[in-house]
Motif scaffolding. Structure first.
Motif, mmCIF file in Angstrom:
data_model
loop_
_atom_site.group_PDB
_atom_site.id
_atom_site.type_symbol
_atom_site.label_atom_id
_atom_site.label_comp_id
_atom_site.label_asym_id
_atom_site.label_seq_id
_atom_site.Cartn_x
_atom_site.Cartn_y
_atom_site.Cartn_z
ATOM 1 N N THR A 177 18.977 -31.315 66.356
ATOM 2 C CA THR A 177 17.519 -31.812 67.704
ATOM 3 C C THR A 177 18.014 -31.193 69.044
ATOM 4 O O THR A 177 17.690 -32.387 69.543
ATOM 5 N N THR A 178 19.164 -29.955 69.220
ATOM 6 C CA THR A 178 19.239 -30.421 70.753
ATOM 7 C C THR A 178 18.406 -29.665 71.671
ATOM 8 O O THR A 178 17.217 -29.045 70.959
ATOM 9 N N GLU A 208 31.036 -41.324 71.234
ATOM 10 C CA GLU A 208 31.704 -40.448 70.443
ATOM 11 C C GLU A 208 31.126 -40.404 69.057
ATOM 12 O O GLU A 208 30.930 -41.557 68.328
ATOM 13 N N VAL A 209 31.040 -39.590 68.718
ATOM 14 C CA VAL A 209 30.092 -39.405 67.336
ATOM 15 C C VAL A 209 30.781 -38.562 66.163
ATOM 16 O O VAL A 209 30.892 -37.527 66.767
ATOM 17 N N GLU A 210 31.097 -39.129 65.091
ATOM 18 C CA GLU A 210 31.558 -38.763 63.896
ATOM 19 C C GLU A 210 30.372 -37.873 62.153
ATOM 20 O O GLU A 210 30.067 -38.905 62.467
ATOM 21 N N ILE A 211 30.091 -36.610 62.543
ATOM 22 C CA ILE A 211 29.648 -36.046 61.480
ATOM 23 C C ILE A 211 30.958 -35.752 60.577
ATOM 24 O O ILE A 211 31.192 -34.727 60.430
ATOM 25 N N ARG A 212 30.678 -36.541 59.492
ATOM 26 C CA ARG A 212 30.810 -36.479 57.918
ATOM 27 C C ARG A 212 30.618 -35.964 56.670
ATOM 28 O O ARG A 212 29.531 -36.246 56.509
ATOM 29 N N ASN A 213 31.092 -34.432 56.223
ATOM 30 C CA ASN A 213 30.791 -34.087 54.870
ATOM 31 C C ASN A 213 32.051 -34.547 54.123
ATOM 32 O O ASN A 213 31.703 -33.798 52.969
ATOM 33 N N ILE A 218 19.733 -34.358 63.269
ATOM 34 C CA ILE A 218 20.388 -35.433 63.859
ATOM 35 C C ILE A 218 19.642 -35.791 65.234
ATOM 36 O O ILE A 218 19.277 -34.754 65.848
ATOM 37 N N PRO A 219 18.538 -36.890 64.927
ATOM 38 C CA PRO A 219 17.600 -37.394 66.515
ATOM 39 C C PRO A 219 19.130 -37.885 67.672
ATOM 40 O O PRO A 219 20.010 -37.912 68.123
ATOM 41 N N ARG A 220 17.362 -37.037 68.505
ATOM 42 C CA ARG A 220 18.586 -36.825 69.896
ATOM 43 C C ARG A 220 19.447 -37.853 70.758
ATOM 44 O O ARG A 220 20.662 -37.998 70.895
ATOM 45 N N GLU A 221 18.892 -38.909 70.076
ATOM 46 C CA GLU A 221 19.397 -40.441 70.774
ATOM 47 C C GLU A 221 20.420 -40.776 70.112
ATOM 48 O O GLU A 221 21.126 -41.806 70.481
ATOM 49 N N ILE A 222 20.557 -40.113 68.914
ATOM 50 C CA ILE A 222 22.132 -40.852 68.634
ATOM 51 C C ILE A 222 23.086 -40.057 69.453
ATOM 52 O O ILE A 222 24.132 -40.640 70.229
ATOM 53 N N LEU A 223 22.515 -38.867 69.697
ATOM 54 C CA LEU A 223 24.112 -38.978 70.846
ATOM 55 C C LEU A 223 23.336 -39.141 72.529
ATOM 56 O O LEU A 223 24.545 -39.117 73.021
ATOM 57 N N ALA A 224 22.461 -39.548 72.446
ATOM 58 C CA ALA A 224 22.750 -39.950 73.840
ATOM 59 C C ALA A 224 22.796 -41.034 73.517
ATOM 60 O O ALA A 224 23.859 -41.868 75.233
#
Lengths: 773, 374
Positions: free
Chosen positions: A577-578, A217-222, A207-213
């Motif tokens: 990719t932290t 609040e992010v949901e990662i869903r499988n 998951i690109p780092r920019e998204i987390l930055a």
């Protein structure tokens, strides 16, 4: 009459308010998972619970208040067109306007179909894009409303995907073809989309780092099931036109839009809370969706209520559905199990058992026969003492006495097998063509005889047989030929009176098209009906990264997503990719990085040769990085390497050499800082590492000096680099590499000495090249 | 000629058919009203030269609507009722025509019941009967439309009566609420029935009493009911279905709604009704059912003895997201309970109170025998 005028007024009001809602149905599957059932008719006309899939799709759309539907058909287009013409949907009272559109035979993917839609200019407003194999009772009009509302404020929101919470192990959620969604918790914007294949099992999602930055609040869903209902804006087809290499709606389009730096478009998800929606993607989902329909998950779209085919069924206890017109004959001693649907005029004879199955119309089930978890289309006769399990039997098939059809078999229309045929698990059987293979003209004719409905198409094909035939036919022909040639080798027991041939158990097509990882044979197995795939290694093989991950897990707890493949499988973690994992290069990714490096050097070569601006080159690099998803350091390495290699070596002439270096670094040095993030210390150490392993080792000092001149590297950075133990080559294996590293370090030492001297006295150094000013 | 009018009206009929099939129209009263509106349109546009033809047209439309949603009995009931009125008006006209006498005082005429509830209507009928003095000729070869032209205004009046009855049904049922609920009583109800809601609210104008609402999982209509009642100032308790039996000893009366009242005096009602009624039986608590007359159905329990007429989707019982369970468990989510006649004490309709044993008579008065099979 007052109420009438009231009604008329209301209708007009509605017309004024809203532009007509358009929908596009892709009535072609673009794959061959239902072969050989789909040799004589397209997948969208296969019946599920005794109504063609296309009818279910129309029902879903008209439920949403769609007024205009374009049906894009490719293979067996005439059959689709005829089916539409004869269905109740084309009557004026249905309130639908259905336009079948015949697309070119060269349309091989949904992407091609979208480009076709664009060139025809069909779409004038926001539209719903679905496949011709959708079963849904979701209120799509609400999704459209949400989408339009969003568009009012945000013109870049081009698409809304409908997804449904299903849990990772739901029977209707495909194991072979699913995805991990990364959503913004608040706006439900889809930030990242990662397709997941079942085999080889995908264990990591980057998951690109920019998204987390950028998103708090992010949901990662499988656990989301992709319903394949998209509400698209007008721009979507034109995007496909611009990006001619996009094929798949999800893996190419969604992934492409989300990772692109140039397109500022966003895609949103709509997680439906109420309602059911699923696509018949493969035989496994055919099985599970049939079961869902019989178990009334699709209510009110259930056989006894709103059957799209217009049949009337009576719902009895235990979810048994029997046709209502009193034409079904059930013997007094037969046994009808739970979750069973029996079409009209079907006879079930003495002691026969029908359990969790769907019988079409006018079927006959012989004495003592057992039908379990199977789907039998219209007009099929099954003799006495047969066993049919977990299989799909086409229309007008005749299975003679004492035959055995094991799990996962597909029997195409019109086949006769038996008596005493024994079909092995996953056997695929279709009707043998009457004439010899090899003589194409006769071949066509014989097919024409068989397919009375498909006449026109076959005639068209005769003009230029080989090329214009659509993929399905072409492939089926080659496969058929192969199958016919290898009948002895395949060695299926089809009985004396058979007119059928068995297809090879393991199809070769998977190996051919290695480009498409979804279509590999092992992955296909996960989409096969009745295949538990228990022999496939679906757990994370050896958990490559687990040890490293463990050490990092303390810092990473917040970012861990555990996904369980099977009940027995161990939880798999996906390192993101932290920064802490950046140095960790999983072996899986190394191939990708190698590819990336060659891509970068090629693109830079092009940039150097054609004299692009630094801006353009930087954008290109960024896009590359996004698409392959490598850490920033790799990009930096690649860029520095490319720049250094760009410098021509001039033997013996120091001044000339210096000039060359200055030229290159002046022109391109800026690029190093433009690829994202400035880290001069890292730049220097990368430069050192590269020079140490390159023949441009002697240039290290000069290049460093040039970087210093261009303010890309400050004095402090050099000192910092110099202090690092790794720079001196510590901890490396002794050899030329570490020697070279040390040489570089020595150059650095000299440089620092010069800096010191410079500070003390303003005099310039003499003997070393780099201290000239 | 026979199918021509149908074609003319097909669109509006088909629109209702698809709405019924897709369950976009739910609730027995709503369905009944929609059906009447469609029938009125059909009749107003229909071309017919004799009564048989008209009845055929109405029956054909009715059959189509009933087939679309056989579980919504009010559709068929409404069609039957309209047919009954059409015949009645026709007989009145054909008899009144030559003799210009007053319509005979049929003691069981439904129109009398209707007009009793609505004094306003009685005034309207008087000028109407005067207008009828010109006789109507069926199958007039000179002017085939004359019969239709003469009859239609009367029919429209009759249909308007049916519509008015439907629109005022809650008020009429609630009229007698005061006589059934007494001060300081504890009343138990289940689910969200509009009839029961207005009944209880109307009683609250005169009495001070307590209502216990069972939440009726999984649809949880009870939540809505409890909120509505407590906003009306009635002291309300919301309890889970499981505690119905425990509370029953303190309850003075069960007041329930119905989906359809069957010819034997039984009824289909929201899930949980059978539970409540059985508990009431055990404690000898009276069971009162509030329902409009349009729910009277000339059918028996066709489906299962302990059956639910309809089964909804399992998602409210077991979430779709419980993926791994879905494959292993068959979930049944019945919509209605069948409650037998022996468990019910009285039906309160917009036409007075009746024991279950006399439902058959009401049905006979409301509908014509030949319409039971549409």
């Amino acid at each position: 009459m007052p109420p009438k005028s009231f009604n008329v007024g209301k209708e007009r009001l509605i017309d004024d308010e809203e532009e007509p809602l358009q929908a596009v149905i892709l009535a072609d599957s673009f794959n061959k998972r239902f072969k050989p059932l789909t040799t004589s008719k397209p997948r969208c006309l296969l019946p599920i619970c005794n109504a063609p899939l296309l009818d279910w799709t129309f029902e879903s759309l008209s439920l949403a208040g769609v007024q205009e539907i374009f049906v894009i058909c490719r293979s067996h287009a005439d059959l689709v067109r005829a089916a539409i013409r004869e269905s109740k949907w084309s009557k004026p009272s249905s309130g639908l306007k259905i336009v079948p559109i015949l697309t070119a035979k060269e349309t091989f993917s949904p992407g091609d179909a979208m480009r076709d839609i664009y060139t025809r200019g069909l779409i004038t407003t926001d539209f719903i894009l679905v496949n011709g194999d959708l079963v849904s009772n979701v209120r799509i009009d609400e999704v459209v409303k949400v989408h339009r509302e969003r568009r009012k404020t945000n013109k870049d929101a081009i698409m809304t995907m409908v997804v449904k919470e299903s849990g990772a192990k739901h029977r209707t959620r495909s194991r072979g073809d699913s995805a991990v969604f990364v959503l913004d918790a608040e706006s439900s914007e889809c930030l990242h989309y990662e397709p997941v294949t079942g085999y080889p099992p995908k264990t990591q999602v980057g998951i690109p780092r920019e998204i987390l930055a950028e998103h708090p609040e992010v949901e990662i869903r499988n656990d989301l099931m992709d319903c394949s209902i998209d509400v698209c804006s007008v721009e979507v087809p034109s995007l496909f036109q611009d990006n001619f290499d996009w094929l798949d709606l999800r893996r190419d389009f969604v992934h492409g839009v989300l990772t692109s730096d140039l397109l500022m478009n966003t895609i949103h998800c709509y997680v439906v809370k109420e309602g059911y929606a699923a696509r018949v993607k493969d035989t496994k989902s055919y099985d599970s969706i049939s079961k869902d329909i019989l178990a009334r998950w699709t209510f009110p779209l259930v056989p006894d209520d709103n059957h799209p085919g217009g049949h009337a069924y009576e719902h009895l206890r235990g979810n048994r559905y029997i046709a209502k017109d009193n034409t079904v004959v059930l013997s007094r001693t037969c046994k009808i199990g739970n979750n069973t649907l029996i079409g009209s005029s079907t006879h079930v004879f003495d002691n026969a058992q029908v359990i969790s199955s769907v019988l079409g119309q006018k079927c006959k089930i012989g004495v003592n026969t057992v039908i379990r978890n199977s789907y039998i289309f219209d007009g099929t006769t099954i003799g006495a003492n047969c066993v049919v399990e977990n299989s799909i039997i086409g229309a007008k098939v005749h299975i003679k006495d004492k035959s055995r059809i094991e799990r996962g078999c597909l029997v195409a229309d019109g086949v006769v097998v038996g008596p005493e045929a024994k079909l092995r698990p996953f056997e695929r059987v279709s009707k043998r063509r009457d004439t010899e293979v090899g003589d194409d003209d006769e071949d066509e004719e014989s097919e024409e005889e068989e397919e009375t409905e498909g006449d026109d198409q076959e005639e068209d094909d005769e003009d230029d047989e080989d090329e214009s035939e659509d993929e399905d036919d072409e492939d089926s022909d080659s496969e058929l030929e192969e199958a016919e040639a290898n009948q002895a080798a395949i060695g299926a027991t089809l009985g004396e009176d058979t007119n059928a041939i068995a297809w090879p158990l393991k199809s070769t097509e998977g190996e051919d098209s290695d480009a498409d990882e979804m279509e590999t044979f092992d992955n296909q197995r996960l989409m096969r009906m009745g295949d538990s795939a228990s022999d496939l290694e679906l757990t994370d093989p050896g958990s490559i990264t687990s040890s490293e991950v463990d050490s990092d897990s303390d810092e990473e707890d917040g970012f861990m997503v555990s996904r369980t493949r099977r009940a027995s499988a161990s939880a798999t973690s996906l390192p993101l990719t932290t920064p802490s994992t950046e140095l960790l290069v999983p072996p899986l990714a190394s191939a990708m990085e190698k590819e990336f490096q060659s891509e970068v050097s090629q693109s830079l070569e092009r940039a150097f040769a054609e004299g692009h601006s630094v801006d353009n080159a930087a954008v290109e690099l960024k896009t590359l990085r996004m698409s392959t998803n490598v850490p920033l350091r790799r990009v930096r390495e690649a860029v520095i390497a490319a720049i250094v290699e760009q410098i021509p070596i001039v033997e013996g002439n120091m001044a000339q050499q210096r000039k060359e270096i200055a030229n290159v670094v002046d022109r391109w040095g800026e690029l190093i800082d433009r690829i994202g993030g400035v880290d001069a210390v890292e730049t220097v150490s990368i430069l050192q590492t590269h020079c140490a392993s390159s023949q441009r080792l002697p240039l290290f000092g000069q290049v460093l000096a040039a970087l210093y001149q261009n303010d890309l590297v400050e004095e402090d950075d050099i000192r910092e680099w110099h202090r690092q133990p790794a720079s001196r080559g510590e901890g490396m294996k002794p050899g030329t590499f570490s020697e070279n590293m040390e040489k570089c370090w020595a150059v650095g030492t000299r440089m620092i000495q010069q800096f010191d001297e410079q500070e003390e006295s303003e005099e310039s150094g003499e003997e070393s090249e780099e201290g000239e000013d | 000629m026979g199918t021509a009018p149908e074609i003319a009206n097909q669109r509006i009929v088909e629109a209702l058919v698809s709405k019924l099939r897709r369950r976009q129209v739910v609730g027995s009263r709503q369905t009944a009203i929609e059906t009447v509106l469609v029938l009125r349109q059909v009749i107003s546009k229909a071309r017919f030269s004799n009564i048989e033809h008209l009845i055929q047209i109405i029956k054909a439309v009715g059959r189509r609507l009933v087939q679309a949603q056989p579980k919504e009995h009010t559709v068929g009931n409404t069609v039957r009722k309209v047919l009954h009125h059409v015949r009645e008006e026709y007989h009145a006209v054909s008899r009144a025509g030559p003799s210009s006498a007053q319509p005979p005082k049929s003691s069981f005429s439904i129109s009398k019941f209707v007009s009793q509830g609505q004094p306003r209507k009685q005034n309207l009928t008087l000028p109407k009967s005067e207008a009828r003095s010109t006789s109507l000729r069926e199958n007039d070869p000179d002017d085939p439309d004359s019969f239709a032209k003469g009859l239609k205004p009367v029919l429209m009046e009759a249909i308007q009566d049916v519509l008015d009855e439907l629109e005022t049904v809650y008020d009429n049922v609630s009229k007698s609420a005061r006589d059934h609920i007494h001060s300081d009583e504890i009343v138990l109800t289940i689910g969200h029935s509009k009839t029961v809601e207005s009944f209880l609210k109307s009683a609250s104008h005169y009495r001070n009493y307590t209502v216990i609402v069972a939440e009726s999982a999984p649809s949880f209509g009870g939540h809505k009911m409890a909120r509505s009642l407590s906003t009306a100032g009635i002291s309300t308790f919301l309890v889970p279905d499981s505690s119905i039996y425990a509370l029953m000893s303190r309850v003075n009366k069960c007041i329930l709604g119905a989906h359809a009242i069957l010819a034997n005096g039984g009824m289909f009602a929201v899930t949980g009704s059978l539970l409540a009624v059985s508990a009431a039986q055990a404690h000898s608590t009276p069971v009162v059912v509030c329902a409009g007359q349009f729910k009277l159905t000339p059918l028996w329990n066709l489906y299962h003895e302990y059956g639910a007429l309809d089964f909804a989707d399992p998602s409210s019982v077991l979430g779709f997201e419980e993926g791994s369970l879905v494959d292993k468990v068959d979930v049944v989510n019945p919509y209605f309970d069948y409650v037998g006649p022996e468990l019910i004490n009285v039906y309160i309709t917009n036409d007075g109170d009746h024991p279950p044993s006399s439902v058959y008579r009401l049905i006979k008065e409301s509908y014509d025998d030949e319409d039971h099979e549409l």
